[in-house]
Motif scaffolding. Structure first.
Motif, PDB file in Angstrom:
ATOM      1  N   ASP A  19      -3.137   7.637   5.026  1.00 28.39           N
ATOM      2  CA  ASP A  19      -3.093   8.487   3.750  1.00 28.39           C
ATOM      3  C   ASP A  19      -2.996   9.593   3.781  1.00 28.39           C
ATOM      4  OD1 ASP A  19      -5.749   9.376   5.037  1.00 28.39           O
ATOM      5  OD2 ASP A  19      -6.766   8.765   3.302  1.00 28.39           O
ATOM      6  N   LYS A  48       0.425   4.302  -2.307  1.00 25.82           N
ATOM      7  CA  LYS A  48       1.751   6.314  -2.318  1.00 25.82           C
ATOM      8  C   LYS A  48       2.969   5.349  -2.147  1.00 25.82           C
ATOM      9  CE  LYS A  48      -2.546   6.094  -0.097  1.00 25.82           C
ATOM     10  NZ  LYS A  48      -3.601   5.496  -0.041  1.00 25.82           N
ATOM     11  N   GLN A  65      -3.188  14.730   1.397  1.00 30.10           N
ATOM     12  CA  GLN A  65      -3.567  13.445   1.254  1.00 30.10           C
ATOM     13  C   GLN A  65      -3.579  12.587  -0.366  1.00 30.10           C
ATOM     14  OE1 GLN A  65      -8.147  13.528   2.306  1.00 30.10           O
ATOM     15  NE2 GLN A  65      -8.133  11.586   3.399  1.00 30.10           N
ATOM     16  N   SER A  66      -3.262  11.134   0.168  1.00 35.99           N
ATOM     17  CA  SER A  66      -3.269  10.891  -0.974  1.00 35.99           C
ATOM     18  C   SER A  66      -4.417  10.049  -1.188  1.00 35.99           C
ATOM     19  CB  SER A  66      -2.007   9.825  -1.354  1.00 35.99           C
ATOM     20  OG  SER A  66      -2.058   9.163  -2.808  1.00 35.99           O
ATOM     21  N   THR A  75       0.744  -1.182  -0.333  1.00 33.81           N
ATOM     22  CA  THR A  75       0.092  -0.626  -0.560  1.00 33.81           C
ATOM     23  C   THR A  75       0.714   1.577  -0.116  1.00 33.81           C
ATOM     24  OG1 THR A  75      -0.081   0.199   2.127  1.00 33.81           O
ATOM     25  CG2 THR A  75      -1.559  -1.497   1.182  1.00 33.81           C
ATOM     26  N   HIS A  76       2.080   0.652   0.388  1.00 25.48           N
ATOM     27  CA  HIS A  76       3.238   2.465   0.580  1.00 25.48           C
ATOM     28  C   HIS A  76       4.553   2.150  -0.225  1.00 25.48           C
ATOM     29  CE1 HIS A  76      -0.015   3.234   3.559  1.00 25.48           C
ATOM     30  NE2 HIS A  76       0.491   4.690   3.472  1.00 25.48           N
TER      31      HIS A  76
END
Length: 310
Positions: A121, A143, A137-138, A85-86
């Motif tokens: 986020d 990310k 905010q992404s 996710t990141h």
């Protein structure tokens, strides 16, 4: 949720900025994995496995990954990116070279030089040379983030027991080739990792005065030497010494600014230092606005007196 940190290393050991990136990753929540992409980099992978909080180390080993060419490392990151996710990288020359390519290949926006994680986020980052903080905010599924090391404490380098997993290395992209490297060898601590920095500005007047006035003080303190952009532009010292928005971002325990007026771009690179001491003959110099301790007077008298008293 899993988070991938791109390790900066020299194939033998992990660079300090990677530890700060791990701290940022831990604040995002989820399992933290570290990618070590290099050539004969088993020692670096084993060191990464000992970082506190890391759950797994991915080790990709191939000759064309050994010199850290951004195109090849970015391709390697994308090859293992599924399920994360990141993706975090230190905001160093190494990380800034790789992360934008990763973001472009994944078709997502990059969040640059974060100094705080609000939520998984939402991040904070300095803008306008640090005079304002933007909250970003992404909404991207992945990310891609670079981490300003001065914004996060370093994770403990020992205490982790992560497993090291070998992953297939990508093919050489052929988009760039390694020609050579010139490495500056200093007897002093490296600027970005030094606990104490003595920095000089245009007020020193010459490169000879850097040697005559600043070096004895730096020797007594065991400090690294830095400089303002004005001093570098004047040719007093090499640009490796430059601290500031267009130089190196530092946050030592002690920063001694000698003959530095305190231009905005310089303050952006050092104002997160724990204790700042300023020596300048101009009582109105902007450097005093961020200094914890200030001495107004002739640096050519005050600095030798300080050095002799230590």
């Amino acid at each position: 949720m899993s988070i991938l940190v791109i390790a900066e290393h020299d194939n033998q050991s992990i660079k300090a900025a990677t530890l700060n990136s791990v701290t940022a990753a831990l604040q995002c929540g989820g399992d933290v994995h570290v990618l070590v992409a290099g050539a004969n980099a088993g020692a670096a992978a084993q060191q990464a496995a000992q970082i506190a909080g890391v759950k797994k180390v991915l080790h990709a080993d191939a000759a064309h990954l050994g010199d850290g060419l951004a195109e090849n490392v970015a391709a390697q990151v994308v090859a293992v990116a599924e399920g994360y996710t990141h993706i975090l990288a230190p905001a160093t020359a190494y990380g800034k070279n790789i992360a934008p390519r990763v973001a472009a290949l994944l078709d997502v926006a990059q969040v640059s030089e974060i100094t705080k994680v609000d939520t998984p986020d939402t991040f904070e980052r300095p803008i306008y040379a640090g005079n304002a903080i933007a909250t970003v905010q992404s909404g991207d599924k992945v990310k891609v983030v670079t981490v300003r090391a001065t914004g996060f404490d370093a994770a403990a380098g020992l205490g982790g027991t992560a497993a090291v997993e070998s992953v297939p290395a990508v093919e050489d992209t052929g988009l760039s080739s390694f020609v050579g490297r010139t490495v500056s060898k200093l007897d002093r601590p490296e600027l970005t990792s030094a606990k104490i920095i003595v920095s000089g500005g245009r007020g020193l007047g010459s490169g000879e005065n850097f040697t005559k006035v600043l070096e004895p003080l730096a020797d007594k303190l065991g400090a690294a030497l830095g400089a303002s952009r004005a001093a570098v532009d004047a040719g007093f010292v090499p640009n490796d010494y430059q601290v500031g928005q267009t130089g190196k971002i530092v946050a030592p325990q002690l920063y001694v600014a000698v003959g530095v007026s305190g231009a905005i771009q310089h303050l952006a690179g050092m104002k997160d230092s724990k204790v700042i001491v300023a020596i300048n003959k101009d009582p109105e110099a902007p450097i005093f606005s961020v200094a914890d301790y200030g001495l107004v007077g002739d640096l050519f008298t005050l600095v030798p007196e300080m050095a002799s008293a230590l």
